[in-house]
Design a protein around this motif. Structure first.
Motif, PDB file in Angstrom:
ATOM      1  N   GLU A  76       0.829  -1.208   0.000  1.00  0.00           N
ATOM      2  CA  GLU A  76       0.000   0.000   0.000  1.00  0.00           C
ATOM      3  C   GLU A  76       0.865   1.260   0.000  1.00  0.00           C
ATOM      4  N   LYS A  77       1.989   1.206   0.699  1.00  0.00           N
ATOM      5  CA  LYS A  77       2.906   2.351   0.706  1.00  0.00           C
ATOM      6  C   LYS A  77       3.541   2.571  -0.664  1.00  0.00           C
ATOM      7  N   LYS A  78       3.553   1.524  -1.493  1.00  0.00           N
ATOM      8  CA  LYS A  78       4.108   1.626  -2.847  1.00  0.00           C
ATOM      9  C   LYS A  78       3.024   1.981  -3.864  1.00  0.00           C
ATOM     10  N   ASN A  79       1.884   2.482  -3.370  1.00  0.00           N
ATOM     11  CA  ASN A  79       0.763   2.917  -4.216  1.00  0.00           C
ATOM     12  C   ASN A  79       0.083   1.770  -4.954  1.00  0.00           C
ATOM     13  N   CYS A  80       0.173   0.571  -4.402  1.00  0.00           N
ATOM     14  CA  CYS A  80      -0.570  -0.562  -4.952  1.00  0.00           C
ATOM     15  C   CYS A  80      -1.990  -0.537  -4.393  1.00  0.00           C
ATOM     16  N   LYS A  81      -2.953  -0.820  -5.257  1.00  0.00           N
ATOM     17  CA  LYS A  81      -4.355  -0.741  -4.870  1.00  0.00           C
ATOM     18  C   LYS A  81      -4.977  -2.140  -4.901  1.00  0.00           C
ATOM     19  N   PHE A  82      -5.577  -2.539  -3.786  1.00  0.00           N
ATOM     20  CA  PHE A  82      -6.241  -3.841  -3.721  1.00  0.00           C
ATOM     21  C   PHE A  82      -7.227  -3.828  -2.561  1.00  0.00           C
ATOM     22  N   GLY A  83      -8.190  -4.735  -2.621  1.00  0.00           N
ATOM     23  CA  GLY A  83      -9.199  -4.828  -1.583  1.00  0.00           C
ATOM     24  C   GLY A  83      -8.846  -5.863  -0.532  1.00  0.00           C
ATOM     25  N   LEU A  84      -9.786  -6.094   0.370  1.00  0.00           N
ATOM     26  CA  LEU A  84      -9.578  -7.049   1.458  1.00  0.00           C
ATOM     27  C   LEU A  84      -9.825  -8.488   1.020  1.00  0.00           C
ATOM     28  N   GLU A  85     -10.541  -8.673  -0.085  1.00  0.00           N
ATOM     29  CA  GLU A  85     -10.907 -10.020  -0.520  1.00  0.00           C
ATOM     30  C   GLU A  85      -9.697 -10.767  -1.074  1.00  0.00           C
ATOM     31  N   SER A  86      -9.453 -11.965  -0.535  1.00  0.00           N
ATOM     32  CA  SER A  86      -8.399 -12.824  -1.072  1.00  0.00           C
ATOM     33  C   SER A  86      -8.940 -13.624  -2.254  1.00  0.00           C
ATOM     34  N   ASN A  87      -8.029 -14.227  -2.995  1.00  0.00           N
ATOM     35  CA  ASN A  87      -8.378 -14.984  -4.201  1.00  0.00           C
ATOM     36  C   ASN A  87      -9.129 -14.115  -5.204  1.00  0.00           C
ATOM     37  N   PHE A  88      -8.603 -12.903  -5.369  1.00  0.00           N
ATOM     38  CA  PHE A  88      -9.149 -11.991  -6.369  1.00  0.00           C
ATOM     39  C   PHE A  88      -8.011 -11.167  -6.952  1.00  0.00           C
ATOM     40  N   SER A  89      -8.169 -10.794  -8.226  1.00  0.00           N
ATOM     41  CA  SER A  89      -7.160 -10.038  -8.961  1.00  0.00           C
ATOM     42  C   SER A  89      -7.583  -8.577  -9.056  1.00  0.00           C
ATOM     43  N   TYR A  90      -6.663  -7.680  -8.716  1.00  0.00           N
ATOM     44  CA  TYR A  90      -6.960  -6.250  -8.701  1.00  0.00           C
ATOM     45  C   TYR A  90      -6.135  -5.536  -9.769  1.00  0.00           C
ATOM     46  N   LEU A  91      -6.836  -4.958 -10.750  1.00  0.00           N
ATOM     47  CA  LEU A  91      -6.179  -4.257 -11.850  1.00  0.00           C
ATOM     48  C   LEU A  91      -5.668  -2.904 -11.373  1.00  0.00           C
ATOM     49  N   GLN A  92      -4.409  -2.598 -11.703  1.00  0.00           N
ATOM     50  CA  GLN A  92      -3.813  -1.319 -11.337  1.00  0.00           C
ATOM     51  C   GLN A  92      -4.004  -0.303 -12.463  1.00  0.00           C
ATOM     52  N   SER A  93      -3.904   0.960 -12.139  1.00  0.00           N
ATOM     53  CA  SER A  93      -4.104   2.014 -13.138  1.00  0.00           C
ATOM     54  C   SER A  93      -3.067   1.947 -14.249  1.00  0.00           C
ATOM     55  N   THR A  94      -1.911   1.349 -13.954  1.00  0.00           N
ATOM     56  CA  THR A  94      -0.842   1.232 -14.950  1.00  0.00           C
ATOM     57  C   THR A  94      -0.940  -0.052 -15.768  1.00  0.00           C
ATOM     58  N   GLY A  95      -1.937  -0.906 -15.474  1.00  0.00           N
ATOM     59  CA  GLY A  95      -2.174  -2.092 -16.282  1.00  0.00           C
ATOM     60  C   GLY A  95      -1.725  -3.404 -15.666  1.00  0.00           C
ATOM     61  N   GLU A  96      -0.874  -3.348 -14.646  1.00  0.00           N
ATOM     62  CA  GLU A  96      -0.478  -4.580 -13.970  1.00  0.00           C
ATOM     63  C   GLU A  96      -1.631  -5.082 -13.101  1.00  0.00           C
ATOM     64  N   ARG A  97      -1.511  -6.312 -12.628  1.00  0.00           N
ATOM     65  CA  ARG A  97      -2.545  -6.874 -11.763  1.00  0.00           C
ATOM     66  C   ARG A  97      -1.914  -7.427 -10.491  1.00  0.00           C
ATOM     67  N   ILE A  98      -2.573  -7.156  -9.376  1.00  0.00           N
ATOM     68  CA  ILE A  98      -2.145  -7.699  -8.089  1.00  0.00           C
ATOM     69  C   ILE A  98      -3.101  -8.825  -7.714  1.00  0.00           C
ATOM     70  N   LEU A  99      -2.547 -10.011  -7.548  1.00  0.00           N
ATOM     71  CA  LEU A  99      -3.331 -11.181  -7.174  1.00  0.00           C
ATOM     72  C   LEU A  99      -3.196 -11.375  -5.662  1.00  0.00           C
ATOM     73  N   ARG A 100      -4.277 -11.120  -4.953  1.00  0.00           N
ATOM     74  CA  ARG A 100      -4.225 -11.324  -3.498  1.00  0.00           C
ATOM     75  C   ARG A 100      -4.552 -12.785  -3.219  1.00  0.00           C
ATOM     76  N   LEU A 101      -3.543 -13.540  -2.818  1.00  0.00           N
ATOM     77  CA  LEU A 101      -3.693 -14.974  -2.607  1.00  0.00           C
ATOM     78  C   LEU A 101      -4.151 -15.302  -1.194  1.00  0.00           C
ATOM     79  N   SER A 102      -3.846 -14.428  -0.255  1.00  0.00           N
ATOM     80  CA  SER A 102      -4.251 -14.576   1.142  1.00  0.00           C
ATOM     81  C   SER A 102      -4.077 -13.205   1.783  1.00  0.00           C
ATOM     82  N   PRO A 103      -4.478 -13.029   3.040  1.00  0.00           N
ATOM     83  CA  PRO A 103      -4.262 -11.718   3.659  1.00  0.00           C
ATOM     84  C   PRO A 103      -2.807 -11.259   3.635  1.00  0.00           C
TER      85      PRO A 103
END
Length: 238
Positions: A76-103
């Motif tokens: 989060e300090k690196k400006n990554c955006k994601f929600g609390l839900e695990s097992n979901f992929s969060y698209l970033q404004s720059t086009g990359e995706r963050i896959l939250r595998l667990s908390p």
């Protein structure tokens, strides 16, 4: 006639480059990697194949991972955006995706066409001596990345995976950490253009076996390999 690029002429190659060569892959250079542009068919033919039942190797695209009890707050300090839900992929404004595998664990995958800056900067900004509770997971070195596409993809995957990956059950952005063809995999639904698409990360040491297992499973659907040029056009970046 332009010189034919030989994968052996570059230091960076897909884990599957020998298989691509045997399948008639025509190689181009991307991010310093030798990657198959096509397999001897026209782009239109491979796009048609991708809409029905295709598989592409994206192991040249950057990816990384982070885990640990402070991984979420560090990202989060690196400006990554994601929600609390695990097992979901969060698209970033720059086009990359963050896959939250667990908390406390995340995989990060780059854009299909990317300059690698986002992931390179993330990796280089981690300082273990001061960033307590955050550990890097070098997924570019440990995981291959395959993209399975087409209307027949859910039926094909049902033959080798116990999880129900049908689009009406497994929505865009959903993640399943499961077994496919007896290998541990991270499966993300991430449609490309109008094609139903699943991104799969699995152990690079078993890449040859896994690629062939999926080709065998898609044989009844007349599926086959698709080069990156067709994938780029499907994604609207070609």
């Amino acid at each position: 006639m332009a010189d034919v690029l030989k994968p052996s002429s570059l230091i960076k190659r897909s884990f599957l480059y020998r298989i691509h060569e045997k399948a008639g892959g025509v190689f181009i250079e991307e991010n310093g990697f030798a990657v198959p542009s096509n397999y001897g068919q026209s782009v239109r033919e491979e796009i048609t194949l991708a809409h029905q039942m295709g598989i592409a190797d994206l192991s040249h695209v950057s990816r990384t991972g982070f885990k640990g009890w402070h991984a979420a707050s560090w990202l989060e300090k690196k400006n990554c955006k994601f929600g609390l839900e695990s097992n979901f992929s969060y698209l970033q404004s720059t086009g990359e995706r963050i896959l939250r595998l667990s908390p406390n664990e995340f995989a990060i995958v780059g854009k299909i066409v990317n300059d690698r800056d986002f992931i390179t900067e993330l990796n280089s900004s981690l300082h273990p001596e001061t960033d307590e509770g955050v550990f890097i997971v070098p997924r570019s070195d440990t995981n291959c990345w395959l993209k399975v596409m087409g209307v027949n993809a859910p039926s094909m995957l049902a033959k080798v995976c116990a999880v129900d990956l049908r689009p009406q059950i497994f929505p865009d952005g959903a993640i399943a950490q499961t077994n496919i063809a007896r290998l541990n995999c991270i499966v993300t639904r991430h449609d490309v253009g109008l094609a139903t698409t699943y991104d799969i990360l699995t152990d690079c040491a078993s890449a040859d076996y896994f690629w062939q297992a999926l080709l065998d499973a898609m044989d009844e659907f007349s599926g086959g390999p698709v080069g990156v040029t067709a994938v780029y056009q499907l994604a609207g970046v070609g």
